[in-house]
Motif scaffolding. Structure first.
Motif, PDB file in Angstrom:
ATOM      1  N   GLY A  62       0.782  -1.223   0.000  1.00 13.39           N
ATOM      2  CA  GLY A  62       0.000   0.000   0.000  1.00 13.39           C
ATOM      3  C   GLY A  62       0.819   1.281   0.000  1.00 13.39           C
ATOM      4  O   GLY A  62       0.256   2.369  -0.040  1.00 13.39           O
ATOM      5  N   THR A  63       2.130   1.161   0.009  1.00 14.37           N
ATOM      6  CA  THR A  63       2.970   2.357   0.000  1.00 14.37           C
ATOM      7  C   THR A  63       3.187   2.838  -1.430  1.00 14.37           C
ATOM      8  O   THR A  63       3.034   2.081  -2.392  1.00 14.37           O
ATOM      9  CB  THR A  63       4.342   2.088   0.665  1.00 14.37           C
ATOM     10  OG1 THR A  63       5.000   1.029  -0.050  1.00 14.37           O
ATOM     11  CG2 THR A  63       4.175   1.708   2.130  1.00 14.37           C
ATOM     12  N   GLU A  64       3.541   4.105  -1.539  1.00 10.67           N
ATOM     13  CA  GLU A  64       3.762   4.717  -2.844  1.00 10.67           C
ATOM     14  C   GLU A  64       5.094   4.255  -3.433  1.00 10.67           C
ATOM     15  O   GLU A  64       6.094   4.194  -2.740  1.00 10.67           O
ATOM     16  CB  GLU A  64       3.752   6.245  -2.680  1.00 10.67           C
ATOM     17  CG  GLU A  64       3.725   6.992  -3.972  1.00 10.67           C
ATOM     18  CD  GLU A  64       3.587   8.496  -3.767  1.00 10.67           C
ATOM     19  OE1 GLU A  64       2.748   9.086  -4.456  1.00 10.67           O
ATOM     20  OE2 GLU A  64       4.303   9.058  -2.936  1.00 10.67           O
ATOM     21  N   SER A  65       5.088   3.927  -4.717  1.00 16.13           N
ATOM     22  CA  SER A  65       6.309   3.556  -5.428  1.00 16.13           C
ATOM     23  C   SER A  65       6.795   4.760  -6.219  1.00 16.13           C
ATOM     24  O   SER A  65       6.069   5.742  -6.387  1.00 16.13           O
ATOM     25  CB  SER A  65       6.031   2.390  -6.383  1.00 16.13           C
ATOM     26  OG  SER A  65       5.202   2.809  -7.448  1.00 16.13           O
ATOM     27  N   GLU A  66       8.006   4.674  -6.721  1.00 10.75           N
ATOM     28  CA  GLU A  66       8.520   5.754  -7.573  1.00 10.75           C
ATOM     29  C   GLU A  66       7.649   5.908  -8.814  1.00 10.75           C
ATOM     30  O   GLU A  66       7.343   7.014  -9.240  1.00 10.75           O
ATOM     31  CB  GLU A  66       9.978   5.485  -7.957  1.00 10.75           C
ATOM     32  CG  GLU A  66      10.640   6.631  -8.702  1.00 10.75           C
ATOM     33  CD  GLU A  66      10.628   7.953  -7.923  1.00 10.75           C
ATOM     34  OE1 GLU A  66      10.387   9.007  -8.567  1.00 10.75           O
ATOM     35  OE2 GLU A  66      10.841   7.943  -6.698  1.00 10.75           O
ATOM     36  N   LEU A  67       7.226   4.782  -9.387  1.00  7.88           N
ATOM     37  CA  LEU A  67       6.379   4.845 -10.576  1.00  7.88           C
ATOM     38  C   LEU A  67       5.005   5.420 -10.240  1.00  7.88           C
ATOM     39  O   LEU A  67       4.423   6.134 -11.051  1.00  7.88           O
ATOM     40  CB  LEU A  67       6.243   3.462 -11.221  1.00  7.88           C
ATOM     41  CG  LEU A  67       5.637   3.434 -12.623  1.00  7.88           C
ATOM     42  CD1 LEU A  67       6.395   4.323 -13.606  1.00  7.88           C
ATOM     43  CD2 LEU A  67       5.564   2.023 -13.152  1.00  7.88           C
ATOM     44  N   SER A  68       4.487   5.153  -9.045  1.00  4.35           N
ATOM     45  CA  SER A  68       3.185   5.725  -8.686  1.00  4.35           C
ATOM     46  C   SER A  68       3.284   7.243  -8.531  1.00  4.35           C
ATOM     47  O   SER A  68       2.339   7.966  -8.872  1.00  4.35           O
ATOM     48  CB  SER A  68       2.596   5.080  -7.427  1.00  4.35           C
ATOM     49  OG  SER A  68       3.330   5.386  -6.282  1.00  4.35           O
ATOM     50  N   LYS A  69       4.419   7.740  -8.071  1.00  4.62           N
ATOM     51  CA  LYS A  69       4.607   9.199  -8.006  1.00  4.62           C
ATOM     52  C   LYS A  69       4.551   9.797  -9.410  1.00  4.62           C
ATOM     53  O   LYS A  69       3.926  10.831  -9.631  1.00  4.62           O
ATOM     54  CB  LYS A  69       5.953   9.544  -7.355  1.00  4.62           C
ATOM     55  CG  LYS A  69       6.021   9.231  -5.881  1.00  4.62           C
ATOM     56  CD  LYS A  69       7.402   9.512  -5.329  1.00  4.62           C
ATOM     57  CE  LYS A  69       7.516   9.037  -3.894  1.00  4.62           C
ATOM     58  NZ  LYS A  69       8.874   9.162  -3.366  1.00  4.62           N
ATOM     59  N   ARG A  70       5.190   9.109 -10.348  1.00  2.00           N
ATOM     60  CA  ARG A  70       5.193   9.598 -11.728  1.00  2.00           C
ATOM     61  C   ARG A  70       3.820   9.468 -12.375  1.00  2.00           C
ATOM     62  O   ARG A  70       3.399  10.325 -13.151  1.00  2.00           O
ATOM     63  CB  ARG A  70       6.260   8.866 -12.535  1.00  2.00           C
ATOM     64  CG  ARG A  70       7.668   9.236 -11.999  1.00  2.00           C
ATOM     65  CD  ARG A  70       8.748   8.683 -12.820  1.00  2.00           C
ATOM     66  NE  ARG A  70       8.821   9.424 -14.078  1.00  2.00           N
ATOM     67  CZ  ARG A  70       9.817   9.330 -14.921  1.00  2.00           C
ATOM     68  NH1 ARG A  70      10.846   8.556 -14.646  1.00  2.00           N
ATOM     69  NH2 ARG A  70       9.816   9.996 -16.056  1.00  2.00           N
ATOM     70  N   ALA A  71       3.093   8.400 -12.045  1.00  2.00           N
ATOM     71  CA  ALA A  71       1.738   8.229 -12.578  1.00  2.00           C
ATOM     72  C   ALA A  71       0.818   9.331 -12.052  1.00  2.00           C
ATOM     73  O   ALA A  71      -0.011   9.862 -12.793  1.00  2.00           O
ATOM     74  CB  ALA A  71       1.188   6.846 -12.207  1.00  2.00           C
ATOM     75  N   ASN A  72       0.977   9.690 -10.775  1.00  2.00           N
ATOM     76  CA  ASN A  72       0.190  10.785 -10.205  1.00  2.00           C
ATOM     77  C   ASN A  72       0.511  12.106 -10.905  1.00  2.00           C
ATOM     78  O   ASN A  72      -0.391  12.913 -11.173  1.00  2.00           O
ATOM     79  CB  ASN A  72       0.436  10.895  -8.697  1.00  2.00           C
ATOM     80  CG  ASN A  72      -0.463   9.971  -7.914  1.00  2.00           C
ATOM     81  OD1 ASN A  72      -1.645  10.225  -7.767  1.00  2.00           O
ATOM     82  ND2 ASN A  72       0.104   8.884  -7.421  1.00  2.00           N
ATOM     83  N   LYS A  73       1.785  12.314 -11.206  1.00  2.00           N
ATOM     84  CA  LYS A  73       2.189  13.525 -11.921  1.00  2.00           C
ATOM     85  C   LYS A  73       1.563  13.541 -13.317  1.00  2.00           C
ATOM     86  O   LYS A  73       1.069  14.575 -13.778  1.00  2.00           O
ATOM     87  CB  LYS A  73       3.714  13.584 -12.010  1.00  2.00           C
ATOM     88  CG  LYS A  73       4.249  14.842 -12.653  1.00  2.00           C
ATOM     89  CD  LYS A  73       5.769  14.849 -12.611  1.00  2.00           C
ATOM     90  CE  LYS A  73       6.335  16.127 -13.197  1.00  2.00           C
ATOM     91  NZ  LYS A  73       7.815  16.141 -13.142  1.00  2.00           N
ATOM     92  N   PHE A  74       1.547  12.389 -13.978  1.00  2.00           N
ATOM     93  CA  PHE A  74       0.909  12.254 -15.287  1.00  2.00           C
ATOM     94  C   PHE A  74      -0.573  12.610 -15.173  1.00  2.00           C
ATOM     95  O   PHE A  74      -1.116  13.347 -16.007  1.00  2.00           O
ATOM     96  CB  PHE A  74       1.100  10.824 -15.810  1.00  2.00           C
ATOM     97  CG  PHE A  74       0.340  10.505 -17.063  1.00  2.00           C
ATOM     98  CD1 PHE A  74       0.691  11.066 -18.279  1.00  2.00           C
ATOM     99  CD2 PHE A  74      -0.731   9.623 -17.029  1.00  2.00           C
ATOM    100  CE1 PHE A  74      -0.007  10.766 -19.443  1.00  2.00           C
ATOM    101  CE2 PHE A  74      -1.434   9.316 -18.184  1.00  2.00           C
ATOM    102  CZ  PHE A  74      -1.073   9.885 -19.384  1.00  2.00           C
TER     103      PHE A  74
END
Length: 133
Positions: A62-74
């Motif tokens: 359930g923690t944020e991944s590096e890719l999830s940070k980028r997906a949120n930015k997208f």
């Protein structure tokens, strides 16, 4: 319209809330996670969705991944550029499920030659639709 965000390609699918249907669309190419924004705008103009969904690849715990940070930015960029509402959708198992489904349908296993990103986007969309029931 749903997006399966990736650094080299972004899967896309379109759905209909009233009918509960979805379909995979052509993959968008990306360079280090940045798509051809003109291609994104053209696709959105053609399909005219009311809502954009972006798969959020969070870790299994359930923690944020590096890719999830980028997906949120997208997702934020989609909203900023297109002015449409954007929702993030948990996609922890969508890529695994997409690979399983594609193998069942006779996929060769060469995901570079036969990408399944739009199938993953379709699964993200179906997850969102099922959560609305």
């Amino acid at each position: 319209m749903a997006f399966d965000y990736g650094l080299r390609q972004i899967g896309v699918a379109m759905g209909n809330v009233l009918l509960g249907t979805s379909q995979a669309l052509p993959i968008l190419r990306a360079k280090d996670g940045i798509p051809d924004w003109q291609a994104v705008e053209t696709l959105v103009k053609e399909w005219q969705p009311d809502l954009l969904l972006v798969g959020e690849p969070i870790n299994m715990d359930g923690t944020e991944s590096e890719l999830s940070k980028r997906a949120n930015k997208f997702g934020r960029r989609l909203h900023g550029r297109l002015g449409l509402a954007v929702e993030m959708v948990d996609e922890r198992l969508s890529s695994f499920e997409a690979k399983t489904l594609s193998r069942e349908r006779g996929h060769s296993g060469d995901y570079h030659r036969e990408p399944i990103d739009s199938l993953a986007a379709e699964l993200i969309l179906q997850t969102w639709l099922s959560e609305r029931d």
